[in-house]
Design a protein around this motif. Structure first.
Motif, PDB file in Angstrom:
ATOM      1  N   ALA A 124       0.819  -1.239  -0.075  1.00  0.00           N
ATOM      2  CA  ALA A 124      -0.048   0.238   0.139  1.00  0.00           C
ATOM      3  C   ALA A 124       0.722   1.219   0.020  1.00  0.00           C
ATOM      4  CB  ALA A 124      -0.963  -0.075   1.207  1.00  0.00           C
ATOM      5  N   SER A 125       2.068   1.192   0.280  1.00  0.00           N
ATOM      6  CA  SER A 125       3.119   2.419   0.612  1.00  0.00           C
ATOM      7  C   SER A 125       3.041   2.832  -0.846  1.00  0.00           C
ATOM      8  CB  SER A 125       4.456   1.956   0.929  1.00  0.00           C
ATOM      9  OG  SER A 125       5.279   3.049   0.995  1.00  0.00           O
ATOM     10  N   LYS A 126       2.888   4.432  -0.986  1.00  0.00           N
ATOM     11  CA  LYS A 126       3.102   4.935  -2.178  1.00  0.00           C
ATOM     12  C   LYS A 126       3.957   6.301  -1.786  1.00  0.00           C
ATOM     13  CE  LYS A 126       0.348   2.424  -4.362  1.00  0.00           C
ATOM     14  NZ  LYS A 126       1.066   1.562  -5.449  1.00  0.00           N
ATOM     15  N   ASN A 127       4.432   6.958  -2.845  1.00  0.00           N
ATOM     16  CA  ASN A 127       5.192   8.170  -2.637  1.00  0.00           C
ATOM     17  C   ASN A 127       4.308   9.392  -2.571  1.00  0.00           C
ATOM     18  OD1 ASN A 127       6.823  10.211  -2.664  1.00  0.00           O
ATOM     19  ND2 ASN A 127       7.537   9.952  -4.776  1.00  0.00           N
ATOM     20  N   THR A 128       4.087   9.961  -1.495  1.00  0.00           N
ATOM     21  CA  THR A 128       3.207  11.049  -1.402  1.00  0.00           C
ATOM     22  C   THR A 128       3.800  12.322  -0.902  1.00  0.00           C
ATOM     23  OG1 THR A 128       2.699  10.486   0.958  1.00  0.00           O
ATOM     24  CG2 THR A 128       1.218   9.503  -0.588  1.00  0.00           C
ATOM     25  N   ILE A 129       5.063  12.588  -1.031  1.00  0.00           N
ATOM     26  CA  ILE A 129       6.008  13.471  -0.867  1.00  0.00           C
ATOM     27  C   ILE A 129       5.795  14.863  -1.660  1.00  0.00           C
ATOM     28  CG2 ILE A 129       8.095  13.387  -2.026  1.00  0.00           C
ATOM     29  CD1 ILE A 129       9.335  13.762   0.784  1.00  0.00           C
TER      30      ILE A 129
ATOM     31  N   GLY B  66       7.665   4.996  10.083  1.00  0.00           N
ATOM     32  CA  GLY B  66       8.205   6.404  10.453  1.00  0.00           C
ATOM     33  C   GLY B  66       9.760   6.440  10.879  1.00  0.00           C
ATOM     34  N   PHE B  67      10.324   5.265  10.506  1.00  0.00           N
ATOM     35  CA  PHE B  67      11.596   5.542  10.850  1.00  0.00           C
ATOM     36  C   PHE B  67      12.601   5.977   9.401  1.00  0.00           C
ATOM     37  CE2 PHE B  67      15.729   2.868  12.116  1.00  0.00           C
ATOM     38  CZ  PHE B  67      16.167   3.979  12.909  1.00  0.00           C
ATOM     39  N   THR B  68      12.384   7.285   9.108  1.00  0.00           N
ATOM     40  CA  THR B  68      12.633   7.867   8.049  1.00  0.00           C
ATOM     41  C   THR B  68      13.632   8.464   8.348  1.00  0.00           C
ATOM     42  OG1 THR B  68      11.428   9.871   8.901  1.00  0.00           O
ATOM     43  CG2 THR B  68      10.196   8.223   7.426  1.00  0.00           C
ATOM     44  N   GLU B  69      14.358   9.495   7.201  1.00  0.00           N
ATOM     45  CA  GLU B  69      15.633  10.223   7.504  1.00  0.00           C
ATOM     46  C   GLU B  69      15.473  11.249   8.759  1.00  0.00           C
ATOM     47  OE1 GLU B  69      15.146   9.301   2.882  1.00  0.00           O
ATOM     48  OE2 GLU B  69      13.800   9.842   4.509  1.00  0.00           O
ATOM     49  N   ALA B  70      14.628  11.874   8.723  1.00  0.00           N
ATOM     50  CA  ALA B  70      14.505  13.069   9.836  1.00  0.00           C
ATOM     51  C   ALA B  70      14.175  12.183  11.049  1.00  0.00           C
ATOM     52  CB  ALA B  70      12.997  13.779   9.473  1.00  0.00           C
ATOM     53  N   ALA B  71      14.013  11.117  11.353  1.00  0.00           N
ATOM     54  CA  ALA B  71      13.861  10.368  12.581  1.00  0.00           C
ATOM     55  C   ALA B  71      15.074   9.774  12.943  1.00  0.00           C
ATOM     56  CB  ALA B  71      12.730   9.099  12.286  1.00  0.00           C
ATOM     57  N   GLY B  72      16.077   9.735  12.109  1.00  0.00           N
ATOM     58  CA  GLY B  72      17.574   9.191  12.330  1.00  0.00           C
ATOM     59  C   GLY B  72      17.633   7.846  12.049  1.00  0.00           C
ATOM     60  N   ASN B  73      17.191   7.820  10.584  1.00  0.00           N
ATOM     61  CA  ASN B  73      17.560   5.969  10.261  1.00  0.00           C
ATOM     62  C   ASN B  73      18.617   5.994   9.795  1.00  0.00           C
ATOM     63  OD1 ASN B  73      17.255   7.438   7.547  1.00  0.00           O
ATOM     64  ND2 ASN B  73      15.626   6.265   6.849  1.00  0.00           N
ATOM     65  N   PHE B  74      19.199   4.700   9.066  1.00  0.00           N
ATOM     66  CA  PHE B  74      20.553   4.480   8.620  1.00  0.00           C
ATOM     67  C   PHE B  74      20.573   4.581   7.193  1.00  0.00           C
ATOM     68  CE2 PHE B  74      19.442   1.171  11.945  1.00  0.00           C
ATOM     69  CZ  PHE B  74      20.214   2.087  13.141  1.00  0.00           C
ATOM     70  N   GLN B  75      21.145   5.841   6.655  1.00  0.00           N
ATOM     71  CA  GLN B  75      21.295   5.778   5.211  1.00  0.00           C
ATOM     72  C   GLN B  75      22.683   6.879   4.887  1.00  0.00           C
ATOM     73  OE1 GLN B  75      16.448   6.263   3.952  1.00  0.00           O
ATOM     74  NE2 GLN B  75      17.906   8.051   3.264  1.00  0.00           N
ATOM     75  N   ASP B  76      23.288   6.611   3.886  1.00  0.00           N
ATOM     76  CA  ASP B  76      24.384   7.156   3.233  1.00  0.00           C
ATOM     77  C   ASP B  76      23.967   8.649   2.949  1.00  0.00           C
ATOM     78  OD1 ASP B  76      27.021   7.607   2.656  1.00  0.00           O
ATOM     79  OD2 ASP B  76      27.164   6.506   0.891  1.00  0.00           O
ATOM     80  N   ASP B  77      23.073   8.628   2.104  1.00  0.00           N
ATOM     81  CA  ASP B  77      22.489   9.794   1.536  1.00  0.00           C
ATOM     82  C   ASP B  77      21.191  10.087   2.057  1.00  0.00           C
ATOM     83  OD1 ASP B  77      21.550  11.959   0.010  1.00  0.00           O
ATOM     84  OD2 ASP B  77      22.342  11.338  -1.927  1.00  0.00           O
ATOM     85  N   ASN B  78      20.678  11.239   2.572  1.00  0.00           N
ATOM     86  CA  ASN B  78      19.556  11.443   3.174  1.00  0.00           C
ATOM     87  C   ASN B  78      18.581  12.261   2.251  1.00  0.00           C
ATOM     88  OD1 ASN B  78      20.044  10.025   5.548  1.00  0.00           O
ATOM     89  ND2 ASN B  78      19.811  11.784   6.986  1.00  0.00           N
TER      90      ASN B  78
ATOM     91  N   MET C 246      14.798  -4.759   6.122  1.00  0.00           N
ATOM     92  CA  MET C 246      14.506  -3.989   7.383  1.00  0.00           C
ATOM     93  C   MET C 246      14.269  -2.563   7.210  1.00  0.00           C
ATOM     94  SD  MET C 246      13.304  -6.239   9.465  1.00  0.00           S
ATOM     95  CE  MET C 246      12.947  -5.170  10.768  1.00  0.00           C
ATOM     96  N   HIS C 247      15.155  -2.100   6.619  1.00  0.00           N
ATOM     97  CA  HIS C 247      15.116  -0.447   6.335  1.00  0.00           C
ATOM     98  C   HIS C 247      13.752  -0.123   5.502  1.00  0.00           C
ATOM     99  CE1 HIS C 247      15.546   2.874   3.408  1.00  0.00           C
ATOM    100  NE2 HIS C 247      16.205   3.207   4.380  1.00  0.00           N
ATOM    101  N   ASP C 248      13.368  -0.671   4.308  1.00  0.00           N
ATOM    102  CA  ASP C 248      12.431  -0.514   4.001  1.00  0.00           C
ATOM    103  C   ASP C 248      10.985  -0.678   4.693  1.00  0.00           C
ATOM    104  OD1 ASP C 248      13.830  -0.198   2.058  1.00  0.00           O
ATOM    105  OD2 ASP C 248      13.326  -1.657   0.757  1.00  0.00           O
ATOM    106  N   VAL C 249      10.837  -1.768   5.457  1.00  0.00           N
ATOM    107  CA  VAL C 249       9.763  -1.768   6.447  1.00  0.00           C
ATOM    108  C   VAL C 249       9.405  -0.937   7.317  1.00  0.00           C
ATOM    109  CG1 VAL C 249       8.644  -3.412   8.086  1.00  0.00           C
ATOM    110  CG2 VAL C 249       9.590  -4.326   5.930  1.00  0.00           C
ATOM    111  N   MET C 250      10.758  -0.539   8.062  1.00  0.00           N
ATOM    112  CA  MET C 250      10.541   0.106   9.202  1.00  0.00           C
ATOM    113  C   MET C 250      10.480   1.524   8.790  1.00  0.00           C
ATOM    114  SD  MET C 250      10.618  -1.846  11.661  1.00  0.00           S
ATOM    115  CE  MET C 250      10.414  -0.570  12.819  1.00  0.00           C
ATOM    116  N   TYR C 251      10.634   1.986   7.574  1.00  0.00           N
ATOM    117  CA  TYR C 251      10.460   3.425   6.804  1.00  0.00           C
ATOM    118  C   TYR C 251       8.958   3.723   6.844  1.00  0.00           C
ATOM    119  CZ  TYR C 251      11.952   7.171   3.835  1.00  0.00           C
ATOM    120  OH  TYR C 251      12.108   8.616   3.443  1.00  0.00           O
ATOM    121  N   GLN C 252       8.099   2.574   6.562  1.00  0.00           N
ATOM    122  CA  GLN C 252       6.665   2.689   6.602  1.00  0.00           C
ATOM    123  C   GLN C 252       6.071   2.953   7.982  1.00  0.00           C
ATOM    124  OE1 GLN C 252       5.748   2.885   3.394  1.00  0.00           O
ATOM    125  NE2 GLN C 252       7.990   2.074   3.170  1.00  0.00           N
TER     126      GLN C 252
END
Length: 483
Positions: free
Chosen positions: A246-251, A389-401, A381-387
């Motif tokens: 169900a996840s969609k890009n709504t940004i 709310g574990f996003t870039e602003a929330a401090g997740n693990f990414q090389d490029d935010n 796990m990165h992709d699941v937890m992103y859904q």
């Protein structure tokens, strides 16, 4: 789950280096807090003794998240956090708390220290039995000399720091002014946060931010570090599958980067199976697994990192997976699983043979499979937890935010078949902007043993089983003898 995730992430901010919070975000956060002051149980004095350490609006839900840390005499109080969410001015959730009566519990202590940060570092190293360190000489100070950075002193994997905080005693009403020394020893996977009383150098508290599994004592398997808690396994297959699909890009109209690595196939234990013996867990080929989560979680797919650099091995924006048999915590291309094709679509088809040595270099399929599988599951796990709310602003693990908040440069270093231990695993999460480390150890080959069960029950007889059988759990009245 969202509250737990938010609180876990917030804990890391109490000792980490924080990005400069935009004044507009800070003001918006405090405005929402003031509107809901009564509901939050805050007095006017409380508003004067707190700091907004992070605040952002989730682009998909429109919810504002606010992270507050309690202060006293302008110094943070360790782990006294309030994690709040608002929709407009309406309070949606709250977690965490504050310590009341700080004046009484600190016994009126001054915010001035008698012990230097350098002396606190020496005391912390002695307590952790870390020897051979150079004399600590400060190289940088911030926060009005309340955060001191040293070099690695020859004993730490990263620079040693000392930060001044109020630290409560465990199970006590006493609060100490203490230097919190953070050191990551060269000689172990540990990452120590040692609180040293700023008056008398006594050790107030010790915390290890490397989280270990304890297979022999499941009750001891406690989550110790903040971001690792955010990677807790989720077992509801139907719920997760619904979220992924169900996840969609709504940004909105944001211009997103496109990756040249548009295709890849991996032989892995496919999501959501937990092991080869689980239902659906037989190693199988999966193609372009990032398509399960369209949108911001997978903007760069899985093989493109900062600067739009593409990799044809097990590295990307979220994780770099490699074997670490030498236990030197260093990734190289040669230690990674390398695609059988040099360009997209990449091919990581390494069929394992579980009957042979998993590290055998003349037949490397098992090792390449293990690295590929580790890469796959970290990305899942990165992709699941992103859904959640574990996003870039929330401090997740990414090389490029990708300009979405937080600090980048902190993809996971995932070390397969690590030579530093056995029958275990651990995860270390440093401050935001620094790469965490996952160490996955090998389990020894089970040996078979023959034993005799003497019991009046029908199970009496001779048996050959793995040595991992826990005989202490046999019912009363059953005795065991044998090799």
């Amino acid at each position: 789950m969202k509250k737990l995730l938010l609180l876990s992430i917030a804990i890391s901010f109490s000792f980490s280096i924080k990005a400069q919070l935009d004044a507009k975000e800070k003001n918006a956060a405090m405005a929402a807090v003031r509107v809901n002051q009564k509901s939050l149980g805050l007095e006017n004095d409380d508003l004067n003794n707190m700091e907004v350490i992070n605040s952002y609006v989730d682009q998909q839900s429109g919810i504002r998240y606010v992270y507050l840390i309690q202060t006293y005499k302008d110094i943070p109080v360790y782990n006294q956090l309030q994690v709040l969410s608002f929709k407009g001015d309406k309070l949606l959730s709250k977690a965490g708390g504050r310590i009341p009566q700080m004046e009484e519990k600190t016994k009126g202590k001054s915010s001035l220290t008698k012990l230097s940060a350098s002396s606190a570092v020496i005391a912390a190293l002695m307590d952790r039995k870390i020897t051979g360190a150079k004399n600590p000489v400060a190289k940088m100070s911030t926060n009005n000399n309340r955060k001191i950075e040293f070099d690695n002193l020859g004993v730490s994997r990263q620079n040693v720091t000392a930060s001044l905080l109020w630290v409560p005693e465990k199970n006590s009403q006493i609060i100490h002014l203490a230097w919190q020394v953070f050191v990551v020893p060269n000689t172990s996977p540990d990452a120590w946060l040692v609180s040293v009383d700023a008056e008398n150098s006594a050790i107030v508290d010790v915390h290890n931010f490397t989280n270990y599994d304890h297979w022999e004592k499941p009750a001891d398997n406690k989550v110790m570090n903040p971001k690792a808690a955010a990677q807790t396994s989720l077992s509801n297959k139907n719920n997760l599958s619904t979220i992924l699909k169900a996840s969609k890009n709504t940004i909105g109209n944001e211009q997103l980067k496109s990756s040249t690595v548009d295709g890849a196939t991996y032989r892995v234990i496919p999501f959501p199976a937990e092991s080869p013996i689980a239902s659906g867990g037989a190693p199988a080929l999966v193609t372009n697994p990032w398509t399960m989560v369209p949108g911001n979680a997978t903007t760069l797919k899985w093989h493109t990192g900062a600067g739009n650099i593409d990799y044809n091995y097990t590295r990307g924006n979220n994780v770099w997976a490699y074997q670490d048999r030498e236990s030197n915590n260093t990734g190289t291309i040669a230690k990674s699983a390398i695609s059988n094709s040099n360009s997209a679509p990449l091919n990581f088809d390494f069929a394992p043979d579980f009957r042979i040595d998993p590290t055998k270099t003349s037949l490397p399929q098992n090792q390449q499979f293990a690295i590929t599988n580790l890469f796959y599951w970290n990305n899942i796990m990165h992709d699941v937890m992103y859904q959640y709310g574990f996003t870039e602003a929330a401090g997740n693990f990414q090389d490029d935010n990708l300009g979405r908040g937080g600090i980048g440069n902190d993809y996971v270093n995932a070390e397969a078949q690590d030579g530093g231990g056995s029958s275990n695993a651990n995860f270390f999460t440093p401050p935001e902007g620094n790469s965490p480390r996952m160490q996955m150890y090998l389990f020894p080959q089970p040996q078979t043993e023959t034993f005799t069960v003497n019991t009046p029950l029908s199970i009496a007889g001779n048996y050959t089983v793995s040595t991992f059988v826990d005989f202490s759990r046999f019912p009363n009245g059953i005795t065991v003898s044998g090799d």
